[in-house]
Design a protein around this motif. Structure first.
Motif, PDB file in Angstrom:
ATOM      1  N   PHE A  64     -49.462  92.270  42.155  1.00 50.51           N
ATOM      2  CA  PHE A  64     -50.278  91.258  41.489  1.00 50.51           C
ATOM      3  C   PHE A  64     -50.658  90.180  42.481  1.00 50.51           C
ATOM      4  N   ASP A  65     -51.952  89.781  42.462  1.00 53.42           N
ATOM      5  CA  ASP A  65     -52.420  88.804  43.448  1.00 53.42           C
ATOM      6  C   ASP A  65     -53.270  87.703  42.824  1.00 53.42           C
ATOM      7  N   SER A  66     -52.915  87.278  41.614  1.00 55.73           N
ATOM      8  CA  SER A  66     -53.611  86.188  40.920  1.00 55.73           C
ATOM      9  C   SER A  66     -54.991  86.567  40.418  1.00 55.73           C
ATOM     10  N   SER A  67     -55.327  87.823  40.470  1.00 57.21           N
ATOM     11  CA  SER A  67     -56.625  88.256  39.966  1.00 57.21           C
ATOM     12  C   SER A  67     -56.606  88.437  38.457  1.00 57.21           C
ATOM     13  N   GLY A  68     -55.417  88.424  37.869  1.00 59.65           N
ATOM     14  CA  GLY A  68     -55.264  88.718  36.458  1.00 59.65           C
ATOM     15  C   GLY A  68     -55.000  90.180  36.199  1.00 59.65           C
ATOM     16  N   MET A  69     -55.118  91.002  37.255  1.00 59.95           N
ATOM     17  CA  MET A  69     -54.883  92.439  37.132  1.00 59.95           C
ATOM     18  C   MET A  69     -53.780  92.847  38.105  1.00 59.95           C
ATOM     19  N   ALA A  70     -52.891  93.700  37.626  1.00 57.51           N
ATOM     20  CA  ALA A  70     -51.907  94.298  38.513  1.00 57.51           C
ATOM     21  C   ALA A  70     -52.389  95.686  38.916  1.00 57.51           C
ATOM     22  N   THR A  71     -52.181  96.021  40.180  1.00 58.92           N
ATOM     23  CA  THR A  71     -52.548  97.338  40.697  1.00 58.92           C
ATOM     24  C   THR A  71     -51.340  98.259  40.600  1.00 58.92           C
ATOM     25  N   LEU A  72     -51.564  99.483  40.133  1.00 62.63           N
ATOM     26  CA  LEU A  72     -50.503 100.476  40.007  1.00 62.63           C
ATOM     27  C   LEU A  72     -50.736 101.607  40.992  1.00 62.63           C
ATOM     28  N   ASN A  73     -49.697 101.985  41.732  1.00 61.16           N
ATOM     29  CA  ASN A  73     -49.710 103.173  42.574  1.00 61.16           C
ATOM     30  C   ASN A  73     -48.431 103.951  42.333  1.00 61.16           C
ATOM     31  N   SER A  74     -48.417 105.203  42.754  1.00 60.36           N
ATOM     32  CA  SER A  74     -47.236 106.019  42.522  1.00 60.36           C
ATOM     33  C   SER A  74     -47.089 107.063  43.614  1.00 60.36           C
ATOM     34  N   GLY A  75     -45.925 107.713  43.623  1.00 62.79           N
ATOM     35  CA  GLY A  75     -45.651 108.763  44.584  1.00 62.79           C
ATOM     36  C   GLY A  75     -44.196 109.160  44.520  1.00 62.79           C
ATOM     37  N   ARG A  76     -43.711 109.734  45.594  1.00 58.26           N
ATOM     38  CA  ARG A  76     -42.297 110.097  45.683  1.00 58.26           C
ATOM     39  C   ARG A  76     -41.796 109.710  47.067  1.00 58.26           C
ATOM     40  N   LEU A  77     -40.530 109.311  47.160  1.00 56.61           N
ATOM     41  CA  LEU A  77     -39.992 108.840  48.432  1.00 56.61           C
ATOM     42  C   LEU A  77     -38.581 109.345  48.652  1.00 56.61           C
ATOM     43  N   SER A  78     -38.205 109.371  49.911  1.00 54.44           N
ATOM     44  CA  SER A  78     -36.821 109.606  50.320  1.00 54.44           C
ATOM     45  C   SER A  78     -36.402 108.436  51.189  1.00 54.44           C
ATOM     46  N   CYS A  79     -35.238 107.860  50.895  1.00 52.42           N
ATOM     47  CA  CYS A  79     -34.774 106.677  51.618  1.00 52.42           C
ATOM     48  C   CYS A  79     -33.346 106.865  52.085  1.00 52.42           C
ATOM     49  N   SER A  80     -33.018 106.231  53.199  1.00 54.31           N
ATOM     50  CA  SER A  80     -31.655 106.184  53.703  1.00 54.31           C
ATOM     51  C   SER A  80     -31.080 104.793  53.490  1.00 54.31           C
ATOM     52  N   GLY A  81     -29.772 104.708  53.606  1.00 55.67           N
ATOM     53  CA  GLY A  81     -29.113 103.439  53.373  1.00 55.67           C
ATOM     54  C   GLY A  81     -29.486 102.360  54.363  1.00 55.67           C
ATOM     55  N   ASP A  82     -30.025 102.743  55.518  1.00 56.48           N
ATOM     56  CA  ASP A  82     -30.458 101.739  56.493  1.00 56.48           C
ATOM     57  C   ASP A  82     -31.882 101.261  56.232  1.00 56.48           C
ATOM     58  N   GLY A  83     -32.506 101.758  55.158  1.00 50.77           N
ATOM     59  CA  GLY A  83     -33.853 101.316  54.805  1.00 50.77           C
ATOM     60  C   GLY A  83     -34.959 102.194  55.340  1.00 50.77           C
ATOM     61  N   SER A  84     -34.651 103.141  56.221  1.00 51.38           N
ATOM     62  CA  SER A  84     -35.672 104.042  56.733  1.00 51.38           C
ATOM     63  C   SER A  84     -36.045 105.038  55.651  1.00 51.38           C
ATOM     64  N   GLY A  85     -37.235 105.648  55.793  1.00 52.14           N
ATOM     65  CA  GLY A  85     -37.624 106.591  54.767  1.00 52.14           C
ATOM     66  C   GLY A  85     -38.982 107.216  54.988  1.00 52.14           C
ATOM     67  N   VAL A  86     -39.356 108.067  54.043  1.00 49.99           N
ATOM     68  CA  VAL A  86     -40.652 108.744  54.020  1.00 49.99           C
ATOM     69  C   VAL A  86     -41.214 108.563  52.620  1.00 49.99           C
ATOM     70  N   TYR A  87     -42.505 108.184  52.526  1.00 54.58           N
ATOM     71  CA  TYR A  87     -43.080 107.780  51.252  1.00 54.58           C
ATOM     72  C   TYR A  87     -44.400 108.496  51.015  1.00 54.58           C
ATOM     73  N   ARG A  88     -44.428 109.382  50.037  1.00 58.47           N
ATOM     74  CA  ARG A  88     -45.667 110.078  49.688  1.00 58.47           C
ATOM     75  C   ARG A  88     -46.456 109.234  48.705  1.00 58.47           C
ATOM     76  N   VAL A  89     -47.733 109.009  49.017  1.00 61.70           N
ATOM     77  CA  VAL A  89     -48.631 108.245  48.144  1.00 61.70           C
ATOM     78  C   VAL A  89     -49.512 109.237  47.396  1.00 61.70           C
ATOM     79  N   ASP A  90     -49.492 109.184  46.065  1.00 50.32           N
ATOM     80  CA  ASP A  90     -50.330 110.080  45.279  1.00 50.32           C
ATOM     81  C   ASP A  90     -51.800 109.745  45.480  1.00 50.32           C
TER      82      ASP A  90
END
Length: 276
Positions: A64-90
């Motif tokens: 949300f950026d004060s436009s009155g609209m929130a943007t929605l995105n989705s996907g699937r991710l794999s994360c490690s405990g150190d914060g590293s990861g791979v993120y698929r964007v639909d």
């Protein structure tokens, strides 16, 4: 700052509003506090172990950026405990919703959203850069944590990658925040422990990786390194993060109101997300 980048900077997850966004606390059934943590240090250890144990999760990002609209995105991710990861964007997943406040666990029917004016192309983000899911192109993050020469078709993917990054969560847990256990509520029927506190941009940047670090670097470059952001985290009984919410209030920055939330569901130990 570009609109898409600003929207992701102060990112989102979501029938009442979270306290950090100025509304009432979310409605929820009181439940025994799930998870194993009683303070921030124990929480960091428990969540780190949980991320290392899981294979992947579905993610949804609200920005949300004060436009009155929130943007929605989705996907699937794999994360490690150190914060590293791979993120698929639909691809073709970017939607708008009239939702100025964030409600954890809030889902949307098809008729509650509308197609965004730009749509994600479909990609895979790593800590090193953005991969096209279709033609093998790769746009690396440079030493300054900026992705160079990303085509306009992939800018929505870039925005999503900046928010769908588990090191937002691990960075908030790693720094000396005042994260505290607030209450226990059900989020979409799941008992969760609700944690809340603040963290400073400089500290978050130090502990973030990849696209999350690029977000904080941009804020530091704007002179906001000492600004405090509100952070909230909902954790299930397996210590997995289900919702991470971050709010950058206007009175601390001189910017317009911005927040983002990352919701993680459908955790699986059997599936992982890999780069092309």
């Amino acid at each position: 700052m570009a609109a898409g980048m600003a929207a992701a900077l102060c990112v989102a997850v979501l029938s009442s509003c979270v306290g950090a966004s100025g509304g009432p606390e979310p409605q929820g059934t009181a439940v025994p506090t799930p998870g194993d943590a009683s303070d921030r240090t124990e929480l960091a250890e428990a969540v780190t172990a949980a991320l290392d144990a899981e294979g992947s999760a579905a993610w949804r990002l609200q920005s949300f950026d004060s436009s009155g609209m929130a943007t929605l995105n989705s996907g699937r991710l794999s994360c490690s405990g150190d914060g590293s990861g791979v993120y698929r964007v639909d691809g073709d997943a970017t939607r708008y919703v009239l939702e100025p406040d964030f409600v954890p666990g809030r889902d949307y029917e098809g008729d509650e959203t509308s197609a965004a004016d730009v749509q994600a192309s479909g990609s895979v983000a790593t800590d090193d850069g953005l991969h096209s899911a279709s033609d093998g192109d790769f746009w690396p993050l440079g030493d300054d944590y900026r992705a160079a020469d990303i085509p306009s078709d992939y800018l929505p993917d870039l925005t999503a990658a900046r928010g769908a990054n588990c090191s937002h969560i691990t960075a908030a847990l790693a720094v000396s925040t005042d994260l505290r256990l607030v209450d226990a509520v059900e989020v979409d029927g799941t008992p969760t422990a609700h944690w809340s506190g603040t963290a400073y941009i400089d500290d978050l940047r130090e502990h973030a990786v990849g696209f999350a670090r690029s977000e904080y670097t941009a804020l530091v470059d704007m002179g906001l390194g000492e600004a405090a952001v509100d952070v909230e985290l909902w954790v299930d009984d397996a210590n997995r993060p289900l919702v991470y919410y971050q709010h950058l209030p206007p009175d601390r920055t001189g910017l317009q109101n911005r927040w983002f939330a990352l919701t993680l569901t459908d955790w699986s130990t059997d599936e992982t997300v890999t780069a092309p």
